[in-house]
Design a protein around this motif. Sequence first.
Motif, PDB file in Angstrom:
ATOM      1  N   VAL A 105      61.064  49.671  82.853  1.00 40.99           N
ATOM      2  CA  VAL A 105      61.454  50.339  81.611  1.00 40.99           C
ATOM      3  C   VAL A 105      62.903  49.986  81.302  1.00 40.99           C
ATOM      4  CG1 VAL A 105      61.772  52.547  80.448  1.00 40.99           C
ATOM      5  CG2 VAL A 105      59.839  52.223  82.014  1.00 40.99           C
ATOM      6  N   ALA A 153      58.523  49.280  72.979  1.00 39.72           N
ATOM      7  CA  ALA A 153      57.500  48.836  73.925  1.00 39.72           C
ATOM      8  C   ALA A 153      57.401  47.308  73.906  1.00 39.72           C
ATOM      9  CB  ALA A 153      56.148  49.449  73.557  1.00 39.72           C
ATOM     10  N   GLY A 154      57.221  46.723  75.074  1.00 41.13           N
ATOM     11  CA  GLY A 154      57.110  45.269  75.166  1.00 41.13           C
ATOM     12  C   GLY A 154      58.433  44.542  75.248  1.00 41.13           C
ATOM     13  N   LYS A 203      65.321  54.697  75.128  1.00 39.57           N
ATOM     14  CA  LYS A 203      64.299  53.728  75.532  1.00 39.57           C
ATOM     15  C   LYS A 203      64.111  52.654  74.472  1.00 39.57           C
ATOM     16  CE  LYS A 203      59.643  53.550  77.489  1.00 39.57           C
ATOM     17  NZ  LYS A 203      58.445  54.377  77.857  1.00 39.57           N
ATOM     18  N   SER A 221      59.172  42.669  80.566  1.00 43.18           N
ATOM     19  CA  SER A 221      58.034  42.572  81.481  1.00 43.18           C
ATOM     20  C   SER A 221      58.515  42.289  82.896  1.00 43.18           C
ATOM     21  CB  SER A 221      57.078  41.461  81.033  1.00 43.18           C
ATOM     22  OG  SER A 221      57.744  40.216  80.983  1.00 43.18           O
ATOM     23  N   LYS A 224      55.691  50.114  85.880  1.00 42.21           N
ATOM     24  CA  LYS A 224      56.201  49.187  84.877  1.00 42.21           C
ATOM     25  C   LYS A 224      57.725  49.295  84.796  1.00 42.21           C
ATOM     26  CE  LYS A 224      52.164  48.954  81.815  1.00 42.21           C
ATOM     27  NZ  LYS A 224      51.684  49.167  80.423  1.00 42.21           N
TER      28      LYS A 224
END
Length: 523
Positions: free
Chosen positions: A85, A103-104, A100, A107, A83
């Motif tokens: 990041v 999340a999401g 970071k 993509s 994935k």
Amino acid sequence: MTGKRRAVVAGATTLVLLGSGIGVAQAAPAPGAISLVAATKSVIAERYVGDEGSGIYLDLGVNVIAGKSPLEIRTTRTSYQSKIVARQIVTKNGKKTAVKLPAGSVSDFSGLRNFTTITIKNSAGKVVKKYQTDFCPNTYDSVRTRRDAPAQTPYPRYCAGRTSEGGNPFLLGSVWGIQAGWNAGINPMPTNGKAFDLAAGKYQVSVALNPAYRKFFKVPVKSATASVAVTVVNVTPEQKAASAAAVAPKTTPGGHNHGEGDESAQISDYLPQFRAPASRPTAAKVAPKTGPRPDLRSLPAWGISLEKGRNETTGQVNGRWYVNFGATVWNAGSSPLLVDGFRRTGSELMDAYQYVFDAKGKQVGSFAAGTMEWDKREGHKHWHFTDFARYDLLKADKKLAVRSGKEAFCLANTDAVDYTLKSAKWRPENTDLSTACGGNTAVAVREVLDIGNGDTYSQDRPGQSFDVTGLANGTYYIRVKANPVGKLSELSTKNNISYRKIVLGGTKTARTLSVPAVYGIRG
């Protein structure tokens, strides 16, 4: 494109942020990193109405402005199966830390997902449209918005891999950013790709940074929203054409393209830049073994298609079949690949020399690296470096079946491949043929492939594609080999070759082509 069986692994070492001297932390970034600002309180939006329907494009003039420090985000994947990041790079007390994102947030490499919510109300206050939009911090027209902002921005002009449209699907790492005090316009249109329309009338449009990003970037509520009054007016095709004619430029310079279909127009209409004459260097007999070097890697062939051959004059199908493909060779090394060509007086041939640099970027030497030749064919008409790459179609046993007619290249930074590499060039200058290949009056030419960048040729013409007319059905491999005869000095030659499997089928009059995915990518 990378070496056989290690096309992906070869780039993986560049994706660890710790390897670039950037620590990874869980703390939130500094407050006040960004704010939403509307350039004007009201705008007029033209709605085009014609026989085929109607449509509108909103330009709200709402921007994301970076605060006292740049907004910098690095997006990476450790392999093509991993994935993507995204991490924000925060500098505090001279130390860089990677944080970071939620999340999401990503993509793909096109930008931050669902960054803003746009709400449109009509004159009666009723909500008529509400949708989310993605955001690319890298915009071509970014400018500084306050007097004390830095004079230049280092960040790329695009979020996706290609410096022009399209691009190869094998991007490993990208850098997104807004310089301190600079802007990036928000995307005002829905990102679902559906047709968008608003009836003529008056509207109030609000743009709001979505909660996850507002919390992450610690943006105050008053800096996380912007509002614009929009008046939509109908415009007919006749009015649109008249308006376009009134502002049309007298000449149009060439754009980005390594597909070679329209290069002759680019070169003839736009005076290319080329290196000023210089003293021909004394070539070293052997390239120095130490110091920074480029590292040429071949990506798997992509954009592969099967096409019927046609007569170039009449356009009629001639019974032949061609496999077209894109091929990218990129530089994953510690130095740019810089090749200068010096013309042999009175000829259409140049002697090519590769230049080498020390760790501080100082030029320390040069050595012979083959030749450059003038290609006078229509669709070319520029200087080609003859020892950069080679394309072959191999049988299932990896023995040669067909050699591509493409054997010489003009080097240009057409694609970003991994901008997280140390010393990667985020804003390369020679991104198209008009800035890299020279005209026939050139006495010398400089061709460069910068760190982190790739040079793509799309094989979309007979003679540059593989003629598979006489080949039996079955499995074949497209082999791309960088530095094919070893005239260029680089860090390693073990990653110069890539293979892409294809399968030919069908009949003589109706051939078929299937292309299995590689590393999970079908591009």
